[in-house]
Design a protein around this motif. Sequence first.
Motif, mmCIF file in Angstrom:
data_model
loop_
_atom_site.group_PDB
_atom_site.id
_atom_site.type_symbol
_atom_site.label_atom_id
_atom_site.label_comp_id
_atom_site.label_asym_id
_atom_site.label_seq_id
_atom_site.Cartn_x
_atom_site.Cartn_y
_atom_site.Cartn_z
ATOM 1 N N ASP A 160 22.021 -65.327 26.769
ATOM 2 C CA ASP A 160 20.825 -65.655 27.451
ATOM 3 C C ASP A 160 19.431 -66.099 26.633
ATOM 4 O OD1 ASP A 160 19.021 -65.062 29.441
ATOM 5 O OD2 ASP A 160 19.450 -62.985 29.016
ATOM 6 N N ASN A 161 18.850 -67.197 26.967
ATOM 7 C CA ASN A 161 18.669 -68.214 25.761
ATOM 8 C C ASN A 161 16.708 -68.160 26.626
ATOM 9 O OD1 ASN A 161 19.444 -68.015 22.908
ATOM 10 N ND2 ASN A 161 21.173 -69.539 24.901
ATOM 11 N N GLY A 162 16.898 -67.675 27.984
ATOM 12 C CA GLY A 162 15.592 -67.887 28.687
ATOM 13 C C GLY A 162 15.427 -69.595 28.959
ATOM 14 N N ASP A 163 14.094 -70.139 29.089
ATOM 15 C CA ASP A 163 14.200 -71.363 28.740
ATOM 16 C C ASP A 163 14.730 -72.443 27.697
ATOM 17 O OD1 ASP A 163 13.399 -74.757 29.665
ATOM 18 O OD2 ASP A 163 11.653 -74.094 29.729
ATOM 19 N N VAL A 164 16.296 -73.031 27.481
ATOM 20 C CA VAL A 164 16.818 -73.260 26.130
ATOM 21 C C VAL A 164 15.587 -74.716 25.785
ATOM 22 C CG1 VAL A 164 18.478 -72.812 26.765
ATOM 23 C CG2 VAL A 164 18.008 -75.950 27.792
ATOM 24 N N GLU A 165 14.438 -75.280 26.567
ATOM 25 C CA GLU A 165 13.923 -76.037 26.450
ATOM 26 C C GLU A 165 12.576 -75.752 25.408
ATOM 27 O OE1 GLU A 165 14.239 -80.083 29.346
ATOM 28 O OE2 GLU A 165 12.348 -78.633 29.531
ATOM 29 N N THR A 166 12.857 -74.300 24.286
ATOM 30 C CA THR A 166 12.021 -73.656 24.368
ATOM 31 C C THR A 166 13.092 -73.419 22.416
ATOM 32 O OG1 THR A 166 12.451 -71.211 24.618
ATOM 33 C CG2 THR A 166 10.338 -72.560 25.641
ATOM 34 N N ILE A 167 13.436 -73.655 22.937
ATOM 35 C CA ILE A 167 14.445 -73.469 21.892
ATOM 36 C C ILE A 167 14.404 -75.063 20.877
ATOM 37 C CG2 ILE A 167 17.488 -73.164 20.295
ATOM 38 C CD1 ILE A 167 18.460 -72.815 22.626
ATOM 39 N N LYS A 168 13.282 -73.908 19.563
ATOM 40 C CA LYS A 168 12.753 -75.230 18.486
ATOM 41 C C LYS A 168 13.761 -75.986 17.286
ATOM 42 C CE LYS A 168 8.328 -72.961 17.447
ATOM 43 N NZ LYS A 168 7.950 -71.958 17.021
ATOM 44 N N HIS A 169 15.530 -75.334 17.423
ATOM 45 C CA HIS A 169 15.994 -75.676 15.873
ATOM 46 C C HIS A 169 17.484 -76.378 17.147
ATOM 47 C CE1 HIS A 169 12.992 -76.425 12.731
ATOM 48 N NE2 HIS A 169 12.801 -75.187 13.709
ATOM 49 N N PRO A 170 17.565 -76.318 18.571
ATOM 50 C CA PRO A 170 18.972 -75.857 18.876
ATOM 51 C C PRO A 170 19.987 -76.232 17.896
ATOM 52 C CG PRO A 170 18.005 -77.198 20.254
ATOM 53 C CD PRO A 170 17.026 -76.991 19.091
ATOM 54 N N LYS A 171 20.329 -77.569 17.740
ATOM 55 C CA LYS A 171 21.563 -77.730 16.639
ATOM 56 C C LYS A 171 22.209 -77.208 15.512
ATOM 57 C CE LYS A 171 21.431 -82.225 15.789
ATOM 58 N NZ LYS A 171 21.234 -83.659 14.948
ATOM 59 N N ASN A 172 20.762 -76.634 14.683
ATOM 60 C CA ASN A 172 21.046 -75.493 13.826
ATOM 61 C C ASN A 172 21.911 -73.665 14.837
ATOM 62 O OD1 ASN A 172 20.054 -76.858 11.769
ATOM 63 N ND2 ASN A 172 17.358 -75.616 11.752
ATOM 64 N N LYS A 173 21.260 -73.591 15.539
ATOM 65 C CA LYS A 173 21.298 -72.698 16.723
ATOM 66 C C LYS A 173 23.053 -72.787 16.675
ATOM 67 C CE LYS A 173 20.235 -69.548 20.219
ATOM 68 N NZ LYS A 173 20.260 -68.670 19.660
ATOM 69 N N LEU A 174 23.358 -73.555 16.887
ATOM 70 C CA LEU A 174 24.125 -74.538 17.228
ATOM 71 C C LEU A 174 25.665 -74.034 15.801
ATOM 72 C CD1 LEU A 174 26.559 -75.043 19.878
ATOM 73 C CD2 LEU A 174 26.499 -77.437 19.725
ATOM 74 N N LYS A 175 25.499 -74.099 15.029
ATOM 75 C CA LYS A 175 25.727 -74.410 13.913
ATOM 76 C C LYS A 175 25.538 -73.061 13.383
ATOM 77 C CE LYS A 175 25.241 -79.194 12.930
ATOM 78 N NZ LYS A 175 24.445 -79.899 11.300
ATOM 79 N N GLU A 176 25.215 -72.332 13.628
ATOM 80 C CA GLU A 176 25.653 -71.281 13.507
ATOM 81 C C GLU A 176 26.476 -70.259 13.884
ATOM 82 O OE1 GLU A 176 21.872 -68.802 14.430
ATOM 83 O OE2 GLU A 176 21.125 -69.666 13.428
#
Length: 223
Positions: A123-139
């Motif tokens: 539930d990330n809201g607007d995903v275009e506001t995620i600063k580091h999507p790749k890092n978040k994915l690797k978490e």
Amino acid sequence: MLLFCRRIRGPASANYIAETNRTDGRSQKLPNRDFEEIGIPARRYIQANPCYRVILIDDLEGISEVEAIATFNRYRKALDMGLGKHKGLASVHFLVNMLEAYFFADSDALNLALNLDPPVDFDNGDVETIKHPKNKLKEIFPAYRETEHPGLVLDLLDLDVVLSNPDYCASLRTCVKWIVHRIETYADGEYLKKLDFEGRFHLTTGKLYDVSANQLTGEYQVL
């Protein structure tokens, strides 16, 4: 309709590079790298078939809004130089902040593609506001590899889900709207009504990305 997508990296440069290599000693203007890597391929692609269209895609990782405008203008100028009066057959769009951001807009696709156990519900809201999507994915999936996994997710990603909220994913929606407008040039009206692009993706009522949305009109202006 076919789309030619190309990502360009590297510093911007002037529209032309002056070279003194003529036998009479006068300076000769040669096309710069952007024109060679963007303008010329775009021109050749469209010359091959008048139904072809060009989309140049880049991501906005780590750059400001001002830098995004400068990047847009740089790419547009290269396309305009190459296409001339046919510049409306090409557009520039951005993944914000990168491709992986949109994976978080469709949890079912991400869970299934990466076989996440236990599955996660974002539930990330607007995903275009995620600063580091790749890092978040690797978490959540440390084994993630750019050369292996993006295609698996994209095969399952549902655009109806990603663009289901009219307030989210403005940049992606702008790109989709440009594509739909080009499809409307050729497709049967009744067939388009059945597809209901406007309703599914909120193309009329949804938020658009100011940097690239001016290309949706017949006479866009460089910002």
